[in-house]
Scaffold this motif. Structure first.
Motif, mmCIF file in Angstrom:
data_model
loop_
_atom_site.group_PDB
_atom_site.id
_atom_site.type_symbol
_atom_site.label_atom_id
_atom_site.label_comp_id
_atom_site.label_asym_id
_atom_site.label_seq_id
_atom_site.Cartn_x
_atom_site.Cartn_y
_atom_site.Cartn_z
ATOM 1 N N HIS A 198 0.835 -1.208 0.000
ATOM 2 C CA HIS A 198 0.000 0.000 0.000
ATOM 3 C C HIS A 198 0.873 1.262 0.000
ATOM 4 C CE1 HIS A 198 -3.691 2.120 2.021
ATOM 5 N NE2 HIS A 198 -2.945 3.001 1.389
ATOM 6 N N LEU A 199 1.887 1.295 0.845
ATOM 7 C CA LEU A 199 2.765 2.465 0.941
ATOM 8 C C LEU A 199 3.526 2.720 -0.359
ATOM 9 C CD1 LEU A 199 4.265 1.992 4.516
ATOM 10 C CD2 LEU A 199 2.941 3.978 3.748
ATOM 11 N N ASN A 200 3.767 1.659 -1.140
ATOM 12 C CA ASN A 200 4.650 1.789 -2.300
ATOM 13 C C ASN A 200 3.972 1.675 -3.656
ATOM 14 O OD1 ASN A 200 7.329 2.127 -1.065
ATOM 15 N ND2 ASN A 200 6.916 0.127 -0.169
ATOM 16 N N TRP A 201 2.647 1.498 -3.698
ATOM 17 C CA TRP A 201 1.976 1.433 -5.001
ATOM 18 C C TRP A 201 2.365 2.605 -5.880
ATOM 19 C CZ3 TRP A 201 -3.314 0.172 -2.362
ATOM 20 C CH2 TRP A 201 -3.446 -1.220 -2.219
ATOM 21 N N TYR A 202 2.353 3.815 -5.315
ATOM 22 C CA TYR A 202 2.638 5.015 -6.092
ATOM 23 C C TYR A 202 3.870 5.759 -5.567
ATOM 24 C CZ TYR A 202 -2.155 3.984 -7.460
ATOM 25 O OH TYR A 202 -3.275 3.349 -7.908
ATOM 26 N N HIS A 203 4.710 5.065 -4.818
ATOM 27 C CA HIS A 203 5.882 5.693 -4.214
ATOM 28 C C HIS A 203 6.839 6.186 -5.298
ATOM 29 C CE1 HIS A 203 9.111 6.454 -1.360
ATOM 30 N NE2 HIS A 203 9.923 5.728 -2.097
ATOM 31 N N HIS A 204 7.115 7.480 -5.297
ATOM 32 C CA HIS A 204 8.052 8.067 -6.253
ATOM 33 C C HIS A 204 9.085 8.845 -5.447
ATOM 34 C CE1 HIS A 204 9.506 9.613 -10.057
ATOM 35 N NE2 HIS A 204 9.500 10.843 -9.552
ATOM 36 N N GLY A 205 10.129 8.154 -5.064
ATOM 37 C CA GLY A 205 11.142 8.788 -4.228
ATOM 38 C C GLY A 205 12.285 7.840 -3.959
ATOM 39 N N LYS A 206 12.967 8.070 -2.877
ATOM 40 C CA LYS A 206 14.134 7.264 -2.533
ATOM 41 C C LYS A 206 13.733 5.809 -2.286
ATOM 42 C CE LYS A 206 16.946 10.949 -0.497
ATOM 43 N NZ LYS A 206 16.056 12.058 -0.876
ATOM 44 N N ARG A 207 14.604 4.931 -2.639
ATOM 45 C CA ARG A 207 14.380 3.515 -2.400
ATOM 46 C C ARG A 207 14.632 3.219 -0.925
ATOM 47 N NH1 ARG A 207 17.912 -1.509 -4.776
ATOM 48 N NH2 ARG A 207 16.554 -3.185 -4.009
ATOM 49 N N ASN A 245 3.933 -8.037 -5.610
ATOM 50 C CA ASN A 245 5.197 -8.779 -5.663
ATOM 51 C C ASN A 245 6.347 -7.848 -6.034
ATOM 52 O OD1 ASN A 245 4.488 -11.433 -4.970
ATOM 53 N ND2 ASN A 245 3.728 -11.863 -7.018
ATOM 54 N N TRP A 246 6.083 -7.003 -6.998
ATOM 55 C CA TRP A 246 7.091 -6.073 -7.528
ATOM 56 C C TRP A 246 7.578 -5.126 -6.441
ATOM 57 C CZ3 TRP A 246 5.701 -2.568 -12.370
ATOM 58 C CH2 TRP A 246 6.803 -1.793 -12.710
ATOM 59 N N VAL A 247 6.655 -4.405 -5.804
ATOM 60 C CA VAL A 247 7.086 -3.350 -4.879
ATOM 61 C C VAL A 247 7.666 -3.911 -3.584
ATOM 62 C CG1 VAL A 247 5.521 -1.626 -5.828
ATOM 63 C CG2 VAL A 247 4.744 -3.059 -3.936
ATOM 64 N N THR A 248 7.143 -5.040 -3.093
ATOM 65 C CA THR A 248 7.713 -5.585 -1.852
ATOM 66 C C THR A 248 9.115 -6.132 -2.090
ATOM 67 O OG1 THR A 248 6.515 -7.665 -2.253
ATOM 68 C CG2 THR A 248 5.523 -6.112 -0.714
ATOM 69 N N ARG A 249 9.333 -6.733 -3.254
ATOM 70 C CA ARG A 249 10.683 -7.226 -3.552
ATOM 71 C C ARG A 249 11.658 -6.064 -3.724
ATOM 72 N NH1 ARG A 249 12.850 -11.635 -8.058
ATOM 73 N NH2 ARG A 249 15.052 -11.260 -7.589
ATOM 74 N N ALA A 250 11.196 -4.984 -4.343
ATOM 75 C CA ALA A 250 12.080 -3.852 -4.623
ATOM 76 C C ALA A 250 12.416 -3.045 -3.382
ATOM 77 C CB ALA A 250 11.431 -2.944 -5.672
ATOM 78 N N TYR A 251 11.498 -3.003 -2.386
ATOM 79 C CA TYR A 251 11.654 -2.050 -1.290
ATOM 80 C C TYR A 251 11.829 -2.668 0.102
ATOM 81 C CZ TYR A 251 10.207 1.465 -4.714
ATOM 82 O OH TYR A 251 10.140 2.282 -5.809
ATOM 83 N N CYS A 252 11.811 -3.979 0.233
ATOM 84 C CA CYS A 252 11.937 -4.602 1.566
ATOM 85 C C CYS A 252 13.058 -5.632 1.601
ATOM 86 C CB CYS A 252 10.624 -5.293 1.962
ATOM 87 S SG CYS A 252 9.216 -4.199 2.158
ATOM 88 N N HIS A 253 13.707 -5.737 2.759
ATOM 89 C CA HIS A 253 14.658 -6.821 2.992
ATOM 90 C C HIS A 253 13.949 -8.060 3.527
ATOM 91 C CE1 HIS A 253 17.636 -3.357 3.427
ATOM 92 N NE2 HIS A 253 18.145 -4.096 2.467
ATOM 93 N N LEU A 498 14.080 -3.443 -10.605
ATOM 94 C CA LEU A 498 12.641 -3.305 -10.370
ATOM 95 C C LEU A 498 12.329 -1.960 -9.707
ATOM 96 C CD1 LEU A 498 11.791 -6.901 -9.078
ATOM 97 C CD2 LEU A 498 11.055 -5.885 -11.244
ATOM 98 N N ALA A 499 13.173 -1.578 -8.739
ATOM 99 C CA ALA A 499 12.968 -0.303 -8.048
ATOM 100 C C ALA A 499 13.135 0.871 -9.013
ATOM 101 C CB ALA A 499 13.944 -0.173 -6.881
ATOM 102 N N PHE A 500 14.145 0.794 -9.885
ATOM 103 C CA PHE A 500 14.385 1.872 -10.837
ATOM 104 C C PHE A 500 13.225 1.994 -11.828
ATOM 105 C CE2 PHE A 500 16.213 3.536 -14.823
ATOM 106 C CZ PHE A 500 16.661 4.767 -14.368
ATOM 107 N N ALA A 501 12.734 0.857 -12.311
ATOM 108 C CA ALA A 501 11.602 0.862 -13.237
ATOM 109 C C ALA A 501 10.359 1.441 -12.564
ATOM 110 C CB ALA A 501 11.328 -0.559 -13.730
ATOM 111 N N HIS A 502 10.144 1.055 -11.309
ATOM 112 C CA HIS A 502 8.990 1.564 -10.566
ATOM 113 C C HIS A 502 9.110 3.075 -10.379
ATOM 114 C CE1 HIS A 502 6.494 2.234 -6.879
ATOM 115 N NE2 HIS A 502 5.681 1.440 -7.548
ATOM 116 N N TYR A 503 10.305 3.544 -10.093
ATOM 117 C CA TYR A 503 10.549 4.982 -9.919
ATOM 118 C C TYR A 503 10.203 5.741 -11.202
ATOM 119 C CZ TYR A 503 13.083 9.362 -9.127
ATOM 120 O OH TYR A 503 13.413 10.689 -9.007
ATOM 121 N N CYS A 504 10.628 5.206 -12.333
ATOM 122 C CA CYS A 504 10.363 5.871 -13.610
ATOM 123 C C CYS A 504 8.869 5.895 -13.926
ATOM 124 C CB CYS A 504 11.119 5.167 -14.740
ATOM 125 S SG CYS A 504 12.916 5.301 -14.620
#
Length: 546
Positions: A198-207, A245-253, A498-504
Motif C-alpha cells: 500500500h505504501l509503495n503502489w505510487y511511491h516516487h522517491g528514494k528507495r 510482488n514487484w514493490v515488496t521485492r524492490a523495497y523490503c529486505h 525493479l525499483a528503478f523501473a517503478h521509480y520511472c
C-alpha cells in the motif's frame, strides 16, 4: 568541516522562509505581498536546495548502495511507517501504534512513528463523530492520550507526520510525495513499513532499502480478497498481485505476513506479530476472578461485531443462518456495527426473516459487551481478525471458520472452528451449552503485545541486528574511513532494476492516473505545506537537482 559549513549555510538560507510559514497571524493579503516582494527568499531557498542536493544520485539504482549512514553513538533508530492514524479505528492505525509503544518501552532503540496527516476536508470524510484537528500537534496529543489510557505507561517515542490524501473509491489513505523524506537521514537506520505494498503502489522517491540499513514490511490486508469482489475483480486481482510482488521485492529486505490468508510475497515469512489491547486482557482477568468466586460471568448469549460491509463476514453470516434457520430455532444473534452496506445487510436479514438484532457499532471493550459468552465470526476476508483475539482475551468462546486467517487462534481451547455449515451449527450449540475455559497464564501472554513484540523481533531479525554489538562497533569505527563497495549479486541487481523501473513509471502522471492514483499526489500540495510547515515541492526537489 565542509559538511558542517554546508549545513549552517542551508539552515541560514531556509530560516526566513520557514519562519514565514510558521506565522499563523499573517492575513491572505499580507501573505501575497510577502510572496511578491521577497523573490530573493525564493532564490535563497533554491541555493539551499542545490547545496543539499550537491553530489546527490538516485538512491533506487540497480543494486543496493552500501555506503549508508552509521547510527550515532551505536544506538539504533527504528522508524515505523503506517497508512492510517487515530482517531480512525482501523488496524493499520491501532496496531503500529502499539508496536511503537512496546518497541520503545525497552529503551534499547529510539523509535519514530510516521503517520499520515490529512487536510481538514479529508479528516471530515475519515474520522468518526465529526472529530477533526487543526494541527499535527493537536492530533499527536489525542493519539498519545488514547494510547496511555490503554497501555498504562507513558511511551517514549516520537510521532511525525507525512502528507496523505484520502481515496473515497478505495476507502484508504494514499501517501502524497516521497514518504521516506520525512525520516531525517541521521535517523534512517531501520524501517518498518506497515502495509508495504500500500505504501509503495505510487511511491516516487528514494528507495527504502537504500536509505535504510534494514527494511521490514508487515502485511496487514488481504487486498486480493477484497478486489475479487469488485467489478472486473479477477483481472484487477491479477494485476495487483504482480504489482504487490514487484514493490515488496524492490523495497523490503524482509516481509512478515500475519497469516497464510495473505498473498504469498517474496522474502516473506508467516508470523502473527500483533497483540491485543491490554484492556481486553484485564477484562478477561476480571471475568476469571468472578467465576472463581462462583459468580455468573456471562448472562448473554451470542453476538457479532464488525464494520457493516459485506466483505467483513456479513454475507457468510446471513447465508449460514438462512440455510440452517430450522436447525437453530430460537437462536438469537445481536449484531453491532455501522458501515456503507448497513441498509442492504438489514434488508437481506429482514427479507429472510432471520433472528438478528441490529445495533449501532461500539468499542469491543464497551461494558455492554462483557456479558456475552459467544463471539461468532464467519469472515474469511480477514488476515488476522483483531476482534477474534479480543474476544478470546476476554475469556469468551469464539466460533470461526477453519481458515488460514484463524490458524493462530486454533491453539486456544475456546476457539471453535468449523469446516462446513453443518459443523457451524454444531459449534454454535456447543458454545451455548458449555462454559469457556479460563485462559492459562501462557495463553494470556501469547495474546499480549509483549509476546507479539518478541515474535516480531525474532522473525524480522531485529534481535540479531540490535544485539550484534560487533556490528555496531564496526559501524561506529567506520565513520572516518571509506567503505568498500562489493560487486552486487544477481538478486540485488534484479531488485534494484525493479525499483528503478517503478521509480520511472510512478513519475508519469498519466500512468499514475490510469492505475487509480489520486490526481496530484506525486507531490504534496499547498495545504499540506501550510499544515506541516513544509517548503514547496519545487524547492525541496528542484528540477535541476541530480
Amino acid at each position: 568541516m565542509i559538511t558542517d559549513l554546508c549545513d549552517k549555510i542551508v539552515e541560514n538560507l531556509c530560516s526566513r522562509r520557514k519562519n514565514q510559514l510558521l506565522l499563523g497571524s499573517i492575513s491572505s493579503e499580507e501573505s501575497s505581498m510577502v510572496e511578491n516582494e521577497n523573490i530573493n527568499d525564493e532564490l535563497d531557498l533554491r541555493i539551499a536546495s542545490v547545496l543539499q542536493s550537491t553530489g546527490h544520485h538516485y538512491e533506487g539504482g540497480f543494486w543496493t548502495d552500501h555506503s549508508k549512514h552509521d547510527p550515532p553513538d551505536g544506538k539504533r533508530h527504528v522508524a515505523i511507517v503506517t497508512t492510517a492514524s487515530l482517531p480512525w479505528m482501523t488496524g493499520t492505525a491501532v496496531n503500529p501504534l502499539f508496536r511503537a509503544a512496546y518497541l520503545a518501552e525497552s529503551a534499547k532503540q529510539n523509535v519514530t512513528l510516521l503517520v499520515p496527516w490529512l487536510c481538514k476536508s479529508d479528516q471530515e470524510l475519515v474520522y468518526p463523530s465529526s472529530l477533526t484537528f487543526s494541527s499535527p500537534e493537536e492530533q499527536e496529543m489525542y493519539i498519545r492520550n488514547w494510547l496511555e489510557e490503554r497501555v498504562g505507561f507513558r511511551a517514549d517515542f516520537k510521532i511525525s507526520f507525512y502528507p496523505g490524501k484520502f481515496s473515497k473509491e478505495r476507502r484508504s489513505i494514499i501517501p502524497a510525495g516521497d514518504t521516506s523524506q520525512f525520516i531525517p537521514f541521521k535517523d534512517a537506520d531501520i524501517a518498518i513499513l506497515e502495509e508495504p505494498e500500500h505504501l509503495n503502489w505510487y511511491h516516487h522517491g528514494k528507495r527504502w532499502t537504500d536509505k535504510f540499513n534494514h527494511v521490514v514490511g508487515v502485511v496487514h490486508t488481504n487486498y486480493l480478497e477484497y478486489i475479487k469482489r469488485e467489478k472486473n475483480g479477477a483481472l484487477q486481482a491479477f494485476l495487483v498481485k504482480h504489482i504487490n510482488n514487484w514493490v515488496t521485492r524492490a523495497y523490503c529486505h524482509k516481509v512478515l505476513r500475519l497469516s497464510a490468508a495473505t498473498q504469498d510475497l517474496p522474502k516473506s515469512v508467516i508470523c502473527n506479530v500483533h497483540g491485543v489491547n491490554p484492556k481486553f486482557l484485564r477484562i478477561g482477568e476480571k471475568v476469571a476472578a468472578e467465576r472463581e468466586l462462583g459468580q455468573q460471568a456471562f448472562s448473554e448469549g451470542a453476538y457479532f461485531l464488525g464494520k457493516m460491509v459485506w466483505a467483513k463476514g456479513y454475507r457468510e453470516l446471513i447465508e449460514l443462518l438462512a440455510k440452517h434457520k430450522s436447525d437453530l430455532s430460537g437462536f438469537k444473534l445481536d449484531v453491532f456495527g455501522n458501515g456503507e452496506d448497513a441498509h442492504e445487510v438489514k434488508s437481506a436479514a429482514q427479507r429472510l426473516d432471520l433472528n438478528l438484532n441490529f445495533m449501532k457499532g461500539r468499542d469491543h471493550a464497551d461494558d455492554s459487551l462483557h456479558r456475552y459468552k459467544v463471539f461468532i465470526n464467519p469472515s474469511v476476508s480477514d488476515v488476522l481478525c483483531t476482534a477474534t483475539a479480543e474476544a478470546l482475551a476476554m475469556g469468551k468462546f469464539v466460533v470461526c471458520a477453519d481458515h488460514p486467517s484463524n490458524e493462530f487462534f486454533r491453539s486456544f481451547p475456546n476457539c471453535l472452528t468449523y469446516k462446513t455449515s453443518e459443523d457451524f451449527v454444531a459449534k454454535v450449540k456447543e458454545a451455548l451449552e458449555n462454559e469457556p475455559l479460563p485462559l492459562t497464564p501462557e495463553q494470556r501472554y501469547n495474546l499480549s503485545w509483549e509476546a507479539a513484540t518478541q515474535r516480531f523481533m525474532d522473525y524480522s531479525e531485529l534481535n540479531k541486528i540490535l544485539n550484534n554489538s560487533e556490528e555496531v562497533k564496526k559501524l561506529s569505527s567506520s565513520k572516518h574511513m571509506t567503505k568498500s563497495v562489493s560487486l552486487p549479486n544477481l538478486s540485488e541487481m534484479v531488485d534494484g532494476g525493479l525499483a528503478f523501473a517503478h521509480y520511472c513509471l510512478t513519475g508519469n502522471e498519466l500512468l499514475r492516473l490510469c492505475t487509480g492514483a489520486i490526481p496530484g499526489t506525486r507531490d504534496y500540495d499547498k495545504q499540506h505545506c501550510k499544515d506541516l510547515h513544509l517548503l514547496p515541492p519545487h524547492v525541496e526537489n528542484p528540477i535541476y537537482g541530480w
